[in-house]
Design a protein around this motif. Structure first.
Motif, PDB file in Angstrom:
ATOM      1  N   ILE A 141      76.094  70.580  39.272  1.00 58.14           N
ATOM      2  CA  ILE A 141      74.752  71.113  39.097  1.00 58.14           C
ATOM      3  C   ILE A 141      74.519  72.238  40.100  1.00 58.14           C
ATOM      4  O   ILE A 141      75.318  72.401  41.002  1.00 58.14           O
ATOM      5  CB  ILE A 141      73.677  70.020  39.306  1.00 58.14           C
ATOM      6  CG1 ILE A 141      74.095  69.062  40.412  1.00 58.14           C
ATOM      7  CG2 ILE A 141      73.386  69.293  38.010  1.00 58.14           C
ATOM      8  CD1 ILE A 141      73.128  67.960  40.660  1.00 58.14           C
ATOM      9  N   LEU A 142      73.442  72.951  39.939  1.00 57.29           N
ATOM     10  CA  LEU A 142      73.025  74.107  40.755  1.00 57.29           C
ATOM     11  C   LEU A 142      73.755  75.369  40.385  1.00 57.29           C
ATOM     12  O   LEU A 142      74.877  75.366  39.974  1.00 57.29           O
ATOM     13  CB  LEU A 142      73.262  73.845  42.237  1.00 57.29           C
ATOM     14  CG  LEU A 142      72.645  74.876  43.195  1.00 57.29           C
ATOM     15  CD1 LEU A 142      71.138  74.677  43.251  1.00 57.29           C
ATOM     16  CD2 LEU A 142      73.189  74.728  44.611  1.00 57.29           C
ATOM     17  N   LEU A 169      64.922  69.042  46.639  1.00 56.91           N
ATOM     18  CA  LEU A 169      66.210  69.225  45.957  1.00 56.91           C
ATOM     19  C   LEU A 169      66.559  67.985  45.145  1.00 56.91           C
ATOM     20  O   LEU A 169      67.002  68.078  44.005  1.00 56.91           O
ATOM     21  CB  LEU A 169      67.316  69.504  46.984  1.00 56.91           C
ATOM     22  CG  LEU A 169      67.219  70.837  47.717  1.00 56.91           C
ATOM     23  CD1 LEU A 169      68.235  70.895  48.847  1.00 56.91           C
ATOM     24  CD2 LEU A 169      67.459  72.000  46.765  1.00 56.91           C
ATOM     25  N   LYS A 170      66.326  66.824  45.738  1.00 57.06           N
ATOM     26  CA  LYS A 170      66.644  65.562  45.059  1.00 57.06           C
ATOM     27  C   LYS A 170      65.826  65.436  43.773  1.00 57.06           C
ATOM     28  O   LYS A 170      66.344  65.006  42.740  1.00 57.06           O
ATOM     29  CB  LYS A 170      66.337  64.397  46.011  1.00 57.06           C
ATOM     30  CG  LYS A 170      67.007  63.103  45.619  1.00 57.06           C
ATOM     31  CD  LYS A 170      66.770  62.035  46.686  1.00 57.06           C
ATOM     32  CE  LYS A 170      67.207  60.671  46.149  1.00 57.06           C
ATOM     33  NZ  LYS A 170      66.769  59.579  47.022  1.00 57.06           N
ATOM     34  N   ARG A 228      64.944  67.707  41.931  1.00 56.42           N
ATOM     35  CA  ARG A 228      65.542  68.607  40.928  1.00 56.42           C
ATOM     36  C   ARG A 228      66.936  68.147  40.521  1.00 56.42           C
ATOM     37  O   ARG A 228      67.646  68.852  39.797  1.00 56.42           O
ATOM     38  CB  ARG A 228      65.612  70.032  41.485  1.00 56.42           C
ATOM     39  CG  ARG A 228      64.242  70.697  41.603  1.00 56.42           C
ATOM     40  CD  ARG A 228      64.276  71.895  42.551  1.00 56.42           C
ATOM     41  NE  ARG A 228      65.246  72.900  42.132  1.00 56.42           N
ATOM     42  CZ  ARG A 228      65.727  73.850  42.937  1.00 56.42           C
ATOM     43  NH1 ARG A 228      65.352  73.897  44.201  1.00 56.42           N
ATOM     44  NH2 ARG A 228      66.572  74.739  42.476  1.00 56.42           N
ATOM     45  N   ILE A 252      69.510  67.626  42.620  1.00 55.43           N
ATOM     46  CA  ILE A 252      70.550  68.283  43.412  1.00 55.43           C
ATOM     47  C   ILE A 252      70.892  67.434  44.638  1.00 55.43           C
ATOM     48  O   ILE A 252      70.012  67.054  45.404  1.00 55.43           O
ATOM     49  CB  ILE A 252      70.080  69.689  43.850  1.00 55.43           C
ATOM     50  CG1 ILE A 252      69.855  70.573  42.612  1.00 55.43           C
ATOM     51  CG2 ILE A 252      71.090  70.336  44.792  1.00 55.43           C
ATOM     52  CD1 ILE A 252      69.091  71.843  42.897  1.00 55.43           C
ATOM     53  N   ASP A 253      72.189  67.138  44.803  1.00 56.91           N
ATOM     54  CA  ASP A 253      72.651  66.424  45.991  1.00 56.91           C
ATOM     55  C   ASP A 253      72.878  67.444  47.096  1.00 56.91           C
ATOM     56  O   ASP A 253      73.857  68.173  47.104  1.00 56.91           O
ATOM     57  CB  ASP A 253      73.951  65.663  45.673  1.00 56.91           C
ATOM     58  CG  ASP A 253      74.538  65.017  46.922  1.00 56.91           C
ATOM     59  OD1 ASP A 253      73.869  65.035  47.973  1.00 56.91           O
ATOM     60  OD2 ASP A 253      75.665  64.507  46.839  1.00 56.91           O
ATOM     61  N   SER A 254      71.937  67.480  48.035  1.00 62.02           N
ATOM     62  CA  SER A 254      71.946  68.537  49.042  1.00 62.02           C
ATOM     63  C   SER A 254      73.032  68.339  50.090  1.00 62.02           C
ATOM     64  O   SER A 254      73.347  69.250  50.829  1.00 62.02           O
ATOM     65  CB  SER A 254      70.591  68.585  49.723  1.00 62.02           C
ATOM     66  OG  SER A 254      70.285  67.293  50.199  1.00 62.02           O
ATOM     67  N   TRP A 270      76.014  67.649  49.436  1.00 59.28           N
ATOM     68  CA  TRP A 270      77.243  67.872  48.737  1.00 59.28           C
ATOM     69  C   TRP A 270      77.983  69.073  49.296  1.00 59.28           C
ATOM     70  O   TRP A 270      77.401  70.116  49.552  1.00 59.28           O
ATOM     71  CB  TRP A 270      76.886  68.071  47.255  1.00 59.28           C
ATOM     72  CG  TRP A 270      77.780  68.937  46.465  1.00 59.28           C
ATOM     73  CD1 TRP A 270      79.045  68.670  46.083  1.00 59.28           C
ATOM     74  CD2 TRP A 270      77.465  70.223  45.912  1.00 59.28           C
ATOM     75  NE1 TRP A 270      79.543  69.692  45.330  1.00 59.28           N
ATOM     76  CE2 TRP A 270      78.601  70.660  45.215  1.00 59.28           C
ATOM     77  CE3 TRP A 270      76.355  71.038  45.939  1.00 59.28           C
ATOM     78  CZ2 TRP A 270      78.650  71.879  44.546  1.00 59.28           C
ATOM     79  CZ3 TRP A 270      76.399  72.254  45.280  1.00 59.28           C
ATOM     80  CH2 TRP A 270      77.540  72.657  44.598  1.00 59.28           C
TER      81      TRP A 270
END
Lengths: 103, 391
Positions: A102-103, B216-217, B219, B221-223, B225
């Motif tokens: 993702i992203l 972020l979570k 959305r 998203i694993d920040s 990562w």
């Protein structure tokens, strides 16, 4: 020109290469002030932007870059050896090492 | 102590430029504002695109821009039916003693009548500010904003640490530095908190970064990562990745976290290093730090950037010598000399520091010389913030 690796902070026990370095190739480690602080024996290829130990690091010892702890050695590391996820783990949180998709 | 040449405003702040700001509170009056500004030497038009409501975060950003000491005088140009009125903005600026005028298109009777009045005001101001003479001030009157964008492997290795050296020197000389992008601080909470001047500031550091991680979570998203690309590029842990970003602010103690929410808009209250609870989106982040009072900006980019700003000079620095060669039109400083050992980290840091002072003294950045006027107001979605429990 001799390949370089940069020590970003005087407290660091690793330096970062500014070009790909082959095993056995001459390498100069440069301090923040510009002095050559080490000419390590490079025992394995180190890619551009990767780290090498600039002093012997024991298993469990902190890896210091930017003057801060970026991880812990998971095995003994010799001066001049390549430093990455194969011999360092995060001191704080796991590094997954896989794409999240993702992203 | 280093000095710089600046222009003291009635509120005792010191500008390094004399911009005439034509401020449209919302985009409805922005086209006339742009045409008017284009006709007057030193005038620049700005607006925001978050709609007509009088959101306190938007108002504080616009007022903050107008209060920035680089602005010599402010013309607020509205349409007339907006909730965010010209007076809402002008009233926020008037206590500074800076010249402020308002014009409303619906009251004046359209573009041409408004334009004539606006041009007469701006023409007078342009002649007046041309007579201002800069005076020497200590760098304790200078605030630097630091931003990074388009990072590559050289950012954390050369450009950011070199800018960090310049930030440390500026702070040691009595100046102020702001940096933001909390998303890029994830994983270094404990390091930044340890540098906080007291427990309250340390708690603010944790809260700012935790809240950004929660966004972020939400959305998906694993920040924390680390991509395979990060590791292949030589980054071993999230701490290392984030340290490469935060090093651009240097190593000095953190005086506080600047909040910009529906209750408050903080500016640095004393010299030193400040974090801003803002965004990682480049232009809004720069706009936000300039609204908090920064007169000069340092922007690092590995891959190159064209960014400038409406009212602040943006000095662009790359640690990648190939990028410098390819984008020399846009990049002001080549920190890539660190890579081949031809220049030390500390000496590039000194060169950046001197460029900050030279730029304050009037040297034009490449973005200024090209007339780049980037300006985007940053505002979080209030409904989302409410659902996340942040307000």
């Amino acid at each position: 020109m001799v390949k370089k690796a940069i020590q970003i902070d005087e407290k660091d026990n690793v330096a970062t290469t500014t070009g790909e370095v082959d095993a056995g190739e001459a390498l100069e480690v440069i301090s923040p002030d510009g002095g050559v602080i080490l000419r390590p024996r490079v025992s394995e290829p180190i890619p551009f932007g990767h780290k090498l130990a600039i002093k012997p690091i024991k298993k469990g010892e902190n890896i210091v870059k930017y003057g801060e702890v970026i991880g812990v050695a998971t095995q003994p590391i010799e001066a001049g050896a390549w430093v990455n996820t194969h011999n360092v783990g995060s001191a704080r949180m796991p590094t997954s090492g896989k794409e999240a998709g993702i992203l | 102590m280093t000095q710089f040449m600046g222009y003291q405003r009635p509120d005792k702040t010191v500008g390094v430029r004399n911009h005439l700001l034509v401020l449209a509170p919302i985009d409805c009056s922005f086209e006339p504002a742009k045409k008017i500004a284009a006709q007057v030497d030193g005038a620049v038009a700005v607006t925001q695109y978050h709609g007509c409501g009088s959101d306190p975060v938007i108002v504080s950003n616009l007022v903050g821009t107008a209060l920035n000491p680089n602005v010599a005088a402010v013309l607020v140009l509205g349409l007339g039916c907006e909730t965010l009125t010209v007076d809402t903005v002008a009233d926020g600026v008037r206590p500074s003693g800076k010249p402020v005028e308002t014009l409303v298109l619906q009251q004046e009777g359209g573009t041409l009548k408004t334009q004539e009045k606006a041009l007469r005001i701006l023409q007078r101001w342009a002649q007046e500010v041309a007579e201002y003479r800069p005076e020497p001030f200590p760098v304790s009157k200078l605030t630097l904003a630091v931003e990074c964008g388009g990072s590559d492997a050289t950012s954390g290795l050369a450009a950011n640490p070199a800018v960090g050296v310049a930030c440390d020197k500026l702070i040691d000389e009595g100046g102020t530095v702001i940096f933001s992008e909390p998303q890029e601080m994830i994983g270094t909470q404990h390091i930044l908190a340890r540098r906080a001047v007291n427990e309250r500031v340390a708690a603010d550091v944790y809260r700012m970064i935790d809240e950004d991680e929660a966004r972020l979570k939400a959305r998906g998203i694993d920040s924390r990562w680390m991509s395979a690309g990060n590791i292949d590029g030589g980054l071993t842990t999230i701490e290392e990745k984030s340290l490469g970003a935060i090093r651009k602010g240097g190593t000095r103690p953190i005086q506080g976290v600047l909040q910009n929410n529906w209750d408050r808009f903080d500016r640095p209250t004393k010299p030193g290093l400040w974090l801003q609870d803002g965004t990682g989106w480049d232009v809004p982040s720069v706009t936000h730090m300039v609204a908090a009072g920064a007169q000069v900006v340092c922007f690092t980019s590995g891959q190159g950037s064209t960014t400038g700003h409406a009212i602040a000079p943006v000095i662009k620095i790359t640690g990648n010598p190939v990028t410098y060669q390819q984008m020399e039109d846009n990049m002001d400083i080549n920190a890539g000399t660190i890579l081949d050992g031809s220049e030390s980290l500390n000496s590039v840091g000194q060169r950046i520091y001197q460029t900050i002072i030279d730029t304050a003294n009037g040297k034009k950045t490449k973005a200024e010389a090209l007339g780049y006027r980037d300006y985007i107001v940053f505002c979080r979605n209030r409904a989302a913030e409410h659902l996340l429990g942040h307000c």
